[in-house]
Design a protein around this motif. Structure first.
Motif, PDB file in Angstrom:
ATOM      1  N   TRP A   1      -6.580   0.818  -7.717  1.00 40.86           N
ATOM      2  CA  TRP A   1      -5.480   1.513  -7.054  1.00 40.86           C
ATOM      3  C   TRP A   1      -4.156   1.399  -7.808  1.00 40.86           C
ATOM      4  O   TRP A   1      -3.316   2.297  -7.723  1.00 40.86           O
ATOM      5  CB  TRP A   1      -5.319   0.981  -5.623  1.00 40.86           C
TER       6      TRP A   1
ATOM      7  N   ARG B   1      -6.993   5.474  -9.848  1.00 42.00           N
ATOM      8  CA  ARG B   1      -6.797   5.861  -8.451  1.00 42.00           C
ATOM      9  C   ARG B   1      -7.203   7.323  -8.242  1.00 42.00           C
ATOM     10  O   ARG B   1      -7.890   7.658  -7.272  1.00 42.00           O
ATOM     11  CB  ARG B   1      -5.315   5.655  -8.083  1.00 42.00           C
ATOM     12  N   LYS B   2      -6.797   8.171  -9.187  1.00 37.57           N
ATOM     13  CA  LYS B   2      -7.152   9.597  -9.095  1.00 37.57           C
ATOM     14  C   LYS B   2      -8.657   9.788  -9.199  1.00 37.57           C
ATOM     15  O   LYS B   2      -9.251  10.603  -8.462  1.00 37.57           O
ATOM     16  CB  LYS B   2      -6.443  10.363 -10.210  1.00 37.57           C
TER      17      LYS B   2
ATOM     18  N   LEU C   1     -10.260   8.852  -5.856  1.00 37.43           N
ATOM     19  CA  LEU C   1     -10.031   9.874  -4.836  1.00 37.43           C
ATOM     20  C   LEU C   1     -10.904  11.105  -5.090  1.00 37.43           C
ATOM     21  O   LEU C   1     -11.411  11.723  -4.148  1.00 37.43           O
ATOM     22  CB  LEU C   1      -8.545  10.263  -4.800  1.00 37.43           C
ATOM     23  N   ASN C   2     -11.085  11.454  -6.361  1.00 38.79           N
ATOM     24  CA  ASN C   2     -11.949  12.602  -6.688  1.00 38.79           C
ATOM     25  C   ASN C   2     -13.401  12.319  -6.333  1.00 38.79           C
ATOM     26  O   ASN C   2     -14.117  13.195  -5.835  1.00 38.79           O
ATOM     27  CB  ASN C   2     -11.826  12.958  -8.166  1.00 38.79           C
TER      28      ASN C   2
ATOM     29  N   LEU D   1     -14.421  10.291  -4.000  1.00 42.05           N
ATOM     30  CA  LEU D   1     -14.512  10.318  -2.540  1.00 42.05           C
ATOM     31  C   LEU D   1     -14.553  11.763  -2.032  1.00 42.05           C
ATOM     32  O   LEU D   1     -15.265  12.074  -1.075  1.00 42.05           O
ATOM     33  CB  LEU D   1     -13.340   9.563  -1.914  1.00 42.05           C
ATOM     34  N   LYS D   2     -13.803  12.660  -2.684  1.00 40.18           N
ATOM     35  CA  LYS D   2     -13.837  14.073  -2.310  1.00 40.18           C
ATOM     36  C   LYS D   2     -15.248  14.634  -2.440  1.00 40.18           C
ATOM     37  O   LYS D   2     -15.707  15.407  -1.592  1.00 40.18           O
ATOM     38  CB  LYS D   2     -12.894  14.887  -3.196  1.00 40.18           C
TER      39      LYS D   2
ATOM     40  N   ASP E   1     -11.751  13.277   2.003  1.00 45.46           N
ATOM     41  CA  ASP E   1     -10.568  13.722   1.277  1.00 45.46           C
ATOM     42  C   ASP E   1      -9.339  12.911   1.686  1.00 45.46           C
ATOM     43  O   ASP E   1      -9.381  12.109   2.613  1.00 45.46           O
ATOM     44  CB  ASP E   1     -10.325  15.220   1.493  1.00 45.46           C
ATOM     45  N   GLU E   2      -8.233  13.162   0.995  1.00 43.00           N
ATOM     46  CA  GLU E   2      -7.024  12.375   1.224  1.00 43.00           C
ATOM     47  C   GLU E   2      -6.460  12.588   2.620  1.00 43.00           C
ATOM     48  O   GLU E   2      -5.854  11.680   3.195  1.00 43.00           O
ATOM     49  CB  GLU E   2      -5.983  12.707   0.158  1.00 43.00           C
TER      50      GLU E   2
ATOM     51  N   LEU F   1      -8.165  10.170   4.774  1.00 43.86           N
ATOM     52  CA  LEU F   1      -7.660   8.821   4.551  1.00 43.86           C
ATOM     53  C   LEU F   1      -6.286   8.642   5.198  1.00 43.86           C
ATOM     54  O   LEU F   1      -5.976   7.585   5.750  1.00 43.86           O
ATOM     55  CB  LEU F   1      -7.588   8.528   3.053  1.00 43.86           C
TER      56      LEU F   1
ATOM     57  N   LYS G   1       1.787   9.125  -3.723  1.00 40.22           N
ATOM     58  CA  LYS G   1       1.756  10.338  -4.539  1.00 40.22           C
ATOM     59  C   LYS G   1       2.918  10.360  -5.526  1.00 40.22           C
ATOM     60  O   LYS G   1       2.847  11.009  -6.569  1.00 40.22           O
ATOM     61  CB  LYS G   1       1.816  11.589  -3.653  1.00 40.22           C
TER      62      LYS G   1
ATOM     63  N   ASP H   1       1.878   9.053  -9.127  1.00 40.93           N
ATOM     64  CA  ASP H   1       0.819   9.681  -9.913  1.00 40.93           C
ATOM     65  C   ASP H   1       1.188   9.701 -11.393  1.00 40.93           C
ATOM     66  O   ASP H   1       2.375   9.653 -11.768  1.00 40.93           O
ATOM     67  CB  ASP H   1       0.569  11.109  -9.428  1.00 40.93           C
TER      68      ASP H   1
END
Length: 783
Positions: A647, A653-654, A657-658, A660-661, A666-667, A670, A738, A741
């Motif tokens: 994280w 981190r990105k 998240l991808n 998990l998508k 999705d975010e 979360l 965010k 990033d």
């Protein structure tokens, strides 16, 4: 050295297939038959495909699973059987190029074979030796126009129907979810019967087909789909018949009508607009000889067509010698038993769950919204007009017997707060008056000034409502954005970009519930999901066993009548008018409603619960969702240090998240977890650490204070460098992760007002060092 799978195919498998007389026109390699479930970010899940699809005479006969030369040819057999069941294909072959195993789904067993059967052998094993005319019917090709060709399930539905008709079956039912293209399937069926000259008497002529709908908008959409047969199509309605001096048209092959246009309705008083007169009820169907039509297609046939007392039933009885093909989106038999009694079990079913998982329909999430006025307790000071019959008013009574204007306004305001301003939205109301009240309430709170931002589309609106609906369906237009309606839009309205379906009317019927949910399922570019916003607990029906569960057994069929006909349902006036036609049904007067003005209580939303849908099509309850999430997260890290390492690096981190998508998390889901744990001011990281390792949840402010009190900021002796670090921390505190990033550094420099990237970087010793410090700061935040 053993051949790879690719070489095994080209050097060993392909030659042996061709030795058995399968030429290139019979072989489809890597046949992809699903699109892959839609994921967030305009991405797709896994597509299903088979290595080889064998076809002959326009029919799919077999699939072949290929393995590398050194692999067991039985590897993947079960998966291939599963795919064959999905594709409704009878024969499966698995091979490593040397050994061939054949499994017959018809017989339920398999055997080792020396050579593949020839196309003729396999065709005869499936169909026997059909007569010339019968073979012509079942083997005629589909209509292909450009890139437009039937999806795999549409091919199955068409082929199964053609085969049933060729076998002499005269009552046929197809059950496919809303949005899967039932009208397109109908067109392909008619096209193939038309071109192969099938008819009921076996003569050398093309068939006469009647397509029956219950709403003008459905009939119009159907005619558009049949455009390749345009010169052979005609619409039956009052206007057309008046042009012919009161005589029905006969010089066509495909006839389209809404049943109100041709039925003789003896039970209700019908008034027709003198200006239009399009659908005057004259019993026109009786002008046709009883054997005039070869095929009658009944769209949305669950809407009462098979009921003994229905007008549709009169039409079907008159043309009883024709094949009757029913189309419905509702497989459950609790409230449409007459339909299944009449047609028998469906010859093919394709559910909403199947459509979503295969990627042909859009997934959904559910927002269940509760207010402190979901029931009303009697207070004599609140009554404006009328008289209450009971001390407690429940959800089912609102708008029918009880009207609370402030409640309507609360719902309207909450709808606007839970949607993006330009997201196309349909609000389903209790009745036409409620739809009008809701439109006015939305106008009161909207931020978009356009007068047509929210419009009512009900039967009373006539041509105005139809025009608004057409504009709403036009994906190039933003206005109108919100439609309020009651029953009129529950079926057949093809609006691909609907992002929200709002339920403000209780729904007891699973049939109606499925139809309403179907308004949002159509796929549109950039539409990853749609949201069901539920104010009345209607989405509890998702947890009913009848929701995409195993259908109830149905006995009878082939025209058998129900032993105890149902009485006609009490429905809103929209459902009886042909959906916005100029036909007005005069119902008995209803008692005066009670109007209530809440004076001693502030109305408010008390809970919003967001749930997401698993692959079984059922929204996950909170505990189930958390359990799923914990299991998924465990695949990516074993302890808090592992999570922190991921994280605190924006690239890692990105990537997380991808991934998990891709697993349908999705975010936004979360972020919703923060509400569950009352941690709206915290980072997703803290929620995940709490979920996975029961760590205390810290707020973003606490994390920033910890960094400010550490040696990290003080190590910067350059004042501008320190100011920039403090600026980044402040942005994180206010707006979250965010802001950290990997592509935000340049924007943060611009927003800081401290100079250009080069000017600010000088304070850190150059651009590379500034980037390094940006990453080090993130490690410190999550320390």
């Amino acid at each position: 050295m053993a051949l790879s799978e690719s070489d095994t195919r080209s050097k060993l498998i392909d030659p042996r297939i061709k030795e058995s007389e399968w030429n290139e026109s019979h072989i489809v390699r890597e046949y992809f038959f699903t699109d892959g479930r839609k994921l967030i970010g305009n991405k797709r899940g896994k597509q299903y495909f088979v290595d080889y699809l064998l076809t002959y005479k326009n029919t799919n006969l077999a699939i072949i699973e290929a393995k590398a030369e050194n692999k067991d040819p039985l590897d993947g057999l079960q998966q291939s059987i599963n795919y064959a069941e999905k594709l409704r294909i009878d024969f499966v072959y698995t091979t490593n190029g040397h050994k061939i195993y054949e499994h017959s789904l018809k017989e339920g067993n398999g055997r080792w074979i020396e050579n593949y059967p020839t196309p003729t052998e396999l065709f005869e094993r499936k169909y026997g030796q059909p007569q010339t005319k019968q073979e012509a019917i079942i083997t005629y090709p589909f209509h292909i126009e450009g890139s437009m060709k039937p999806r795999f399930y549409q091919q199955i539905a068409v082929q199964k129907t053609i085969e049933a008709i060729a076998d002499g079956k005269d009552r046929i039912l197809l059950t496919l979810a809303t949005g899967t293209g039932k009208t397109y399937i109908s067109f392909q069926i008619v096209y193939r019967l038309f071109q192969s000259k099938w008819n009921r008497d076996g003569s050398d002529r093309r068939p006469k087909v009647l397509f029956l709908a219950d709403r003008n908008v459905l009939a119009d959409q159907s005619m558009n789909t049949f455009n390749p047969l345009e010169k052979d199509c005609v619409r039956i309605n009052g206007k057309e018949i008046k042009k012919r001096g009161g005589k029905v048209p006969t010089n066509a092959n495909v006839f389209f009508a809404i049943y109100q246009s041709i039925a003789e309705n003896k039970n209700r008083v019908i008034e027709v607009s003198e200006e239009d007169g399009e659908d005057d009820v004259k019993g026109y169907y009786q002008q046709y000889p009883s054997n005039f039509f070869d095929l009658i297609i009944i769209d949305e046939c669950h809407r009462g067509s098979a009921n003994d007392e229905s007008s549709w039933r009169e039409i079907l009885n008159h043309f009883k010698s024709a094949v009757h093909l029913g189309l419905t989106a509702t497989p459950k038999r609790d409230d449409n038993g007459d339909t299944y009694k009449y047609f028998g079990d469906p010859i093919y079913e394709y559910s909403l769950k199947d459509g979503i998982n295969d990627g042909f329909l859009t997934p959904y999430k559910v927002k269940r919204i509760q207010t402190n006025i979901d029931e009303y307790r009697f207070d004599p000071n609140d009554i404006i007009t009328g008289e209450l019959e009971s001390q407690i008013v429940t959800l089912e009574q609102f708008e029918k017997q009880i009207v609370i204007p402030k409640r309507t306004e609360l719902i309207a305001k909450t709808v606007l707060e839970n949607m993006n301003p330009m997201d196309k939205t349909i609000v389903f109301c209790v009745n036409q008056q409620h739809a009008s009240d809701m439109k006015i309430a939305i106008d009161k709170f909207k931020t978009i000034k356009d007068n047509n931002y929210c419009v009512r589309v009900t039967s009373d609106e006539g041509d105005i409502g139809r025009n608004f609906l057409e504009m709403f369906q036009n994906n190039d237009r933003d206005i109108p954005t919100i439609l309020t309606s009651s029953k009129m839009l529950t079926t057949g309205v093809d609006a691909k970009n609907v992002r929200n379906v709002v339920l403000t009317a209780p729904i007891k019927s699973m049939t109606e519930f499925k139809q309403i949910i179907g308004r949002g399922t159509r796929v549109y570019e950039g539409k990853d999901f749609f949201t069901i916003i539920d104010f009345v607990g209607a989405t509890n029906l998702f947890y009913d066993d009848r929701w995409d569960g195993i259908p109830e057994e149905v006995s009878g069929g082939k025209g058998e009548t129900s032993p105890t006909p149902r009485p006609p349902k009490e429905e809103d006036e929209d459902s009886n008018t042909g959906g916005g036609d100029n036909t007005i049904i005069v119902d008995p007067p209803i008692r005066e409603k009670v109007t209530i003005d809440i004076r001693g209580k502030k109305l408010k939303v008390i809970n919003i619960e967001t749930t997401y849908v698993g692959e079984d099509g059922i929204p996950l309850k909170t505990e189930d969702y958390l359990e799923l999430l914990i299991g998924v997260l465990g695949k990516f890290y074993n302890n808090e240090d592992g999570l922190r390492e991921i994280w605190s690096n924006p690239k890692n981190r990105k990537d997380l998240l991808n991934k998990l998508k891709e697993m349908n998390i999705d975010e936004s889901q979360l972020d919703d977890l923060k509400q569950i744990f009352e941690a709206q001011d915290s980072d997703i990281y803290d929620v995940l650490a709490h979920l996975s390792f029961n760590m205390d949840i810290k707020s973003r402010n606490e994390r920033v204070i910890a960094v400010e009190n550490s040696d990290f900021v003080e190590k910067y002796h350059n004042e501008k460098a320190k100011q920039f670090i403090e600026f980044i921390l402040d942005r994180y505190r206010k707006d979250g992760v965010k802001e950290l990033d990997d592509d935000k550094l340049g924007k943060l420099v611009d927003l800081s007002g401290l100079g250009t990237i080069r000017e600010v970087a000088v304070n850190f010793g150059g651009i590379p060092q500034m980037g390094h410090e940006y990453l080090e700061l993130q490690k410190e935040i999550y320390k």
